[in-house]
Scaffold this motif. Structure first.
Motif, PDB file in Angstrom:
ATOM      1  N   LYS A  96     -44.308  -3.548 -15.037  1.00 36.39           N
ATOM      2  CA  LYS A  96     -43.253  -3.322 -16.024  1.00 36.39           C
ATOM      3  C   LYS A  96     -42.795  -1.876 -16.081  1.00 36.39           C
ATOM      4  O   LYS A  96     -41.640  -1.610 -16.361  1.00 36.39           O
ATOM      5  N   ARG A  97     -43.704  -0.940 -15.814  1.00 38.68           N
ATOM      6  CA  ARG A  97     -43.351   0.475 -15.909  1.00 38.68           C
ATOM      7  C   ARG A  97     -43.786   1.260 -14.682  1.00 38.68           C
ATOM      8  O   ARG A  97     -44.194   2.413 -14.793  1.00 38.68           O
ATOM      9  N   SER A 228     -46.252  -7.608 -15.581  1.00 40.05           N
ATOM     10  CA  SER A 228     -44.820  -7.594 -15.329  1.00 40.05           C
ATOM     11  C   SER A 228     -44.034  -7.876 -16.605  1.00 40.05           C
ATOM     12  O   SER A 228     -44.601  -8.259 -17.626  1.00 40.05           O
ATOM     13  N   VAL A 229     -42.758  -7.628 -16.569  1.00 40.86           N
ATOM     14  CA  VAL A 229     -41.831  -8.177 -17.560  1.00 40.86           C
ATOM     15  C   VAL A 229     -40.831  -9.048 -16.808  1.00 40.86           C
ATOM     16  O   VAL A 229     -40.799  -9.047 -15.581  1.00 40.86           O
ATOM     17  N   TYR A 230     -40.008  -9.761 -17.563  1.00 45.71           N
ATOM     18  CA  TYR A 230     -39.131 -10.765 -16.954  1.00 45.71           C
ATOM     19  C   TYR A 230     -38.294 -10.180 -15.825  1.00 45.71           C
ATOM     20  O   TYR A 230     -38.280 -10.694 -14.707  1.00 45.71           O
ATOM     21  N   HIS A 231     -37.609  -9.059 -16.079  1.00 41.12           N
ATOM     22  CA  HIS A 231     -36.711  -8.526 -15.063  1.00 41.12           C
ATOM     23  C   HIS A 231     -37.435  -7.772 -13.955  1.00 41.12           C
ATOM     24  O   HIS A 231     -36.924  -7.686 -12.844  1.00 41.12           O
ATOM     25  N   SER A 232     -38.635  -7.239 -14.226  1.00 42.20           N
ATOM     26  CA  SER A 232     -39.361  -6.613 -13.122  1.00 42.20           C
ATOM     27  C   SER A 232     -39.828  -7.683 -12.135  1.00 42.20           C
ATOM     28  O   SER A 232     -39.884  -7.444 -10.933  1.00 42.20           O
ATOM     29  N   ASP A 233     -40.128  -8.871 -12.634  1.00 37.76           N
ATOM     30  CA  ASP A 233     -40.440  -9.975 -11.722  1.00 37.76           C
ATOM     31  C   ASP A 233     -39.238 -10.357 -10.872  1.00 37.76           C
ATOM     32  O   ASP A 233     -39.378 -10.744  -9.710  1.00 37.76           O
ATOM     33  N   MET A 234     -38.058 -10.237 -11.451  1.00 40.39           N
ATOM     34  CA  MET A 234     -36.853 -10.543 -10.673  1.00 40.39           C
ATOM     35  C   MET A 234     -36.631  -9.499  -9.585  1.00 40.39           C
ATOM     36  O   MET A 234     -36.239  -9.836  -8.467  1.00 40.39           O
TER      37      MET A 234
END
Lengths: 477, 477, 477
Positions: A96-97, A228-234
């Motif tokens: 995520k970061r 992860s977060v949703y968009h980092s997985d993307m």
């Protein structure tokens, strides 16, 4: 916020010095200058990229410019280039970061690594003893390919090391790679088109050994950022898909012109497709209500390409390729489910991206698959000339039988793993010196340490919206 | 949150069983094993990817490896590969909470589909009656191309079906595709290089028919999730652009070597450019203050490529290509503005991605444009040999006139649409059995149903920042 | 929120009319129709894409379809295509709320620009005086290449102009480009394979001159939006990496078949790798605690490719390429640190993306590097035929010496800059008419002005989650 964050660490008295303002520029400058000097001494254009090509063509009765190796290799090379920089880079943005560090440090070390690889590989493979020069770059040797091992190692270390340490990992990684590749491909005369052995098994175990030496007992203090977060997985899916799509180019990039390149691409294409289905199956089976886990989809789907690295140019048959993908998809997903936690708890080995499951194990497996397929080769399947062509049974190896070749292939796997483990342990100890600017245990997986991170995403727009609503209300009044 | 979410549904008593923990792994395993068995029985390397290539070259007086079809086709193939996995995949990530499903299920079904397509197409087109084998894979038949129809159908169903249902859609979709392609290309002897008819018209109507049968009267209960957010629109633009850029490769991938491939790429390139301008024009005209709508930019800009699918390899002239793009950009954008709402309200047809406007209608149009251009072909424009070459007026079709060809092309469009509608209706009814794990009406467009979704993006960083500020304050005291 | 936002502006009485509902569609329609008419009058297929190719091949004793220029050029062309649409497009998505405009308007103007470029370039370079037709498109002339200058100019204007203004910038930009390119390449007989002069120096100064004329004294009122957020920086990295990876294709796309194309790719590859290391070094040195700045990584890493644009096809040697990248990485990063702020404060020149540092300065530098390398050329290095081949010392230029060539190359740089500055100033004044719908100073960098922007990302999911928790609690009771 950057300051603030560092202050926090001070406050609790656990500060490690992560200041790389001297060390990082110094390493970049000095090493880049060294590259320039070494290139100046050693590297020259080869006959296909030199302006003498016009004469070379006439002398060798080459009728068309399309025979220049550029047209055979460049499209595959560009695909590999995308894999190295976008594929590996974005695959490591899932945290995520730590997305800046994932893609940015990958960019840095691959850019250094490809230069160093051109030199190292050149010294071992194409140094002209008459002139003392290396004639580059027919694209089969291009440096990208040789960086991959070090980028794989980065996967095990992601978020826990400084960029200076990564440069060291790359320097030694490519040096070790060039030596083990020389032993495996030239001395043992193994075939390893897509590098199951020389890239994946070596790179995987190299990274794991480093990570094992650098074990962090209190890494759980950074647990909040190790996800992860949703968009980092993307973003990570961008990396996955470009790796997955271009893997047929990776495994076929340095094979023989004609049928070898053609067959390697087909076999890899099929193995990868098969991996996807078994990865989904195991991922779904392992979770409550059959839900899929993005970690598996992002990684284990690629295992078929890794495992096909050695055997891709052999006559493994299309259904053989499907079987390889089938099995490695299962094995890799099981690895993410059971082996990674076990490594961490029992072996004290923290493997951020799970390179054990994606590279080390499938690479080792791929090496042995290659050994078996090589041992089973016969003139009836390959044709007499095809067998010689595929395995380069020429010169001093003219009398080698497929069975013997299989034995040497198996020996090659062991060499690759040994180089990875021993080399990684040594490099790990070098990296434990307290001079490299690595983060404290509670400061891992955080871009704040090495990057100017923009203000939080959501602080501004909501305020804006709020203000707008307020003003709007005023207007309505 | 996953549990919680499911509990909510329980609470209101509207629970549908979305547990796919048995069905999804079962389908993946059984079908993949079936692929392995069928590949083992039927699929072999062809002469260009077999180790016998060395001999084949000598026997056929081929002087250079560059004549291997690999070098003609592989770059275009890789572009198509990117379109299928990144293009279609990311185009479907525009929903705020269905991006995992959009790109992930696309990955799954395309990976299965390409295997099944190699078999189906092989049986119909390249089964050697002497040996009973299919000799793959010259890249013109590679499975990606044939998956596209099923991925288009997924666009109409996005967010409303389970992955198991999607596998069924793909299985039948590719089967139907192979049959209709055989009828259109072999029996009617139509030309359809980029598949306006066989891929887009068929795939679009196939998806629409399924969606019509699966009508959900209470879909408005999921309305909160049936829309985009800022960054999901950006991910979708990745899909749009890779589709748009590589469409010239799609339409030229299986055309004749030389001028045919060259011309198809040019025509598509121009039609697409023209589409962009008219899409922007209509989108701007339709909104207050001339604001552009991302839905139009993401989709209607591609309509020129769809509509050029049949005529791309004909001598449609460069300005003819621009006219095709001009008109289809307008038609497609109008479709998003007026036809999609109308379909939903009047016809009870819910079309998530608007495949009617991007694939079904432009595909049908492209088929008829192809028919007209074919009928207008003449020896003066094509040259005698060029005409024969372009339309394959050879063998039993040696005496066909361009006018007749035009008639058959038009008949081909009707066959494609009929297969799409009838096949889709049947598959739709199969999918209504209550065994497939599809979500309830208030549970659509939500990745929570089939994916382990990470914690909310913004819960952690703000807290962190807050804490940091607090600590910082303490320090200041 | 769209309305609301506009109302706010009304409320404070600073409204500029940003309504483009008439002007944008009008420009798109009229110009696209003009393109169709002009293509109809002027543009025809050339012999390699015409169905007469079969005859052409026989007449010219071409033995294989692989000699069709399509197979030499198309893979490189597709890479350039990706650079133009994904590379430039995503590079400009770094602003937190102008990502739609960055990638969307780039899409629009490049789609128009490539059509106009085919015409303009055709008139100057390949108009057949006998027939009055332009025979396109061997891919070396494809329009993408010629758009790049205008897209670079967009970088300086990002967020401060309306789409209608951008269309005007593109129309004039490509017109000016075609004229200066004709002067530089044909009249002065310069070589400029990758366009350091004709694309980067011209495009950079063109954009800077426009931005200087359009100076906005109160731009600080939009300061809150003139920055990135975490994920917008990640989207921009997609653009950076695709530009970086495919730059070797850009610089080699129009060079001579064979060694020229091969050498241009190698030189660019090496220069880019070297740029990355020095960019990282300077970026790290300039910030507290050695932290890296994403702005530098996203931009200055590319400077090596820009500076290698002219000299790429010359025998600059591999280490020469590394030196070029080394220096330009440093210069470009210093530009971002010191020149951009200085330009804004002293020269009143607002350069959103810093095109001065990435294109204008490195392009100018690249032009002069090319001049020096050309002047230093000799028969001993190039071979007699190689020298003629590389510099096209044929026809009326048969007697030109390398020294003279160097002088003309330097003159070429000055022509490019002059065209950029003067042309840009004129276009800037045209754009100051109050009819173009550009935003007010406090309304810049905001997609709300020209796009339907979806609801805020985070408003819905948290509410959802909240509700779920509530319901869950009820259940527990």
């Amino acid at each position: 916020m950057g300051n603030c964050c560092n202050s926090v660490v001070n406050f609790f008295g656990r500060q490690k010095n992560t200041n790389v303002r001297v060390s990082l520029p110094a390493v970049c400058f000095v090493w880049q200058i060294a590259m320039i000097v070494l290139f100046g001494v050693f590297i020259r254009y080869d006959e296909e990229s030199d302006a003498h090509w016009v004469e070379f063509k006439q002398e060798n009765n080459i009728t068309s410019d399309i025979e220049n190796d550029f047209y055979f290799r460049y499209p595959s090379f560009q695909d590999v280039h995308v894999m190295i920089f976008v594929g590996f880079g974005f695959l490591m943005t899932f945290l995520k970061r730590y997305s800046f560090g994932g893609v940015g440090f990958n960019f840095l070390i691959a850019s250094f690594g490809l230069q160093w690889a051109l030199l190292m590989q050149g010294w071992f493979h194409s140094l002209d003893p008459a002139t003392g020069k290396i004639y580059i770059v027919n694209w089969r040797n291009a440096g990208d390919f040789c960086c991959a091992g070090s980028l794989i190692a980065y996967g095990a270390l992601l978020g826990k090391v400084s960029p200076v340490q990564l440069m060291v990992v790359t320097l030694f990684g490519i040096t070790l790679f060039a030596v083990e590749e020389y032993i495996i491909l030239d001395l043992l005369h193994c075939k390893d088109a897509g590098g199951s052995m020389v890239i994946h098994a070596f790179g995987g175990y190299y990274g794991l050994a480093i990570s094992w030496v650098l074990y962090r007992p209190n890494l759980h203090q950074s647990k909040r950022l190790n996800g992860s977060v949703y968009h980092s997985d993307m973003f990570a899916m961008i990396g996955t898909l470009f790796l997955w799509m271009f893997w047929p180019s990776f495994n076929s990039a340095i094979t023989d012109h004609g049928d070898g390149q053609h067959r390697a691409a087909i076999n890899t294409y099929l193995a990868l497709a098969s991996s996807v289905l078994t990865t989904v199956a195991i991922s779904s089976m392992s979770q409550k209500r059959g839900k899929l886990d993005m970690v598996h989809i992002q990684n284990a789907t690629l295992a078929g390409g890794v495992a096909m690295g050695t055997a891709a140019e052999f006559m493994i048959t299309p259904y053989g390729s499907l079987i390889v993908g089938f099995c490695t998809g299962i094995i890799s997903t099981f690895g993410y489910l059971f082996v990674t936690p076990c490594l961490e708890n029992s072996l004290k080995l923290q493997d951020t991206c799970g390179v054990h499951n994606l590279h080390a194990a499938p690479g080792m497996l791929g090496g042995f698959i290659g050994a078996i397929v090589a041992a089973a080769a016969s003139e009836s399947v390959y044709s007499k000339e095809g067998l010689i062509n595929t395995f380069d049974f020429e010169g001093e190896f003219a009398n080698r039988s497929p069975g013997t070749q299989g034995g040497f292939q198996a020996a090659g796997v062991c060499v690759a793993i040994a180089f990875g483990l021993v080399g990684g342990a040594i490099v790990g100890f070098i990296l434990r010196f307290p001079i490299w600017g690595d983060p404290a245990d509670d400061n891992c997986f955080d871009d704040e340490v090495y990057w100017e991170v923009p203000e939080e995403e959501e602080t501004i727009p909501p305020v804006l919206e709020y203000n707008n609503h307020m003003i709007h209300k005023h207007q309505d009044m």
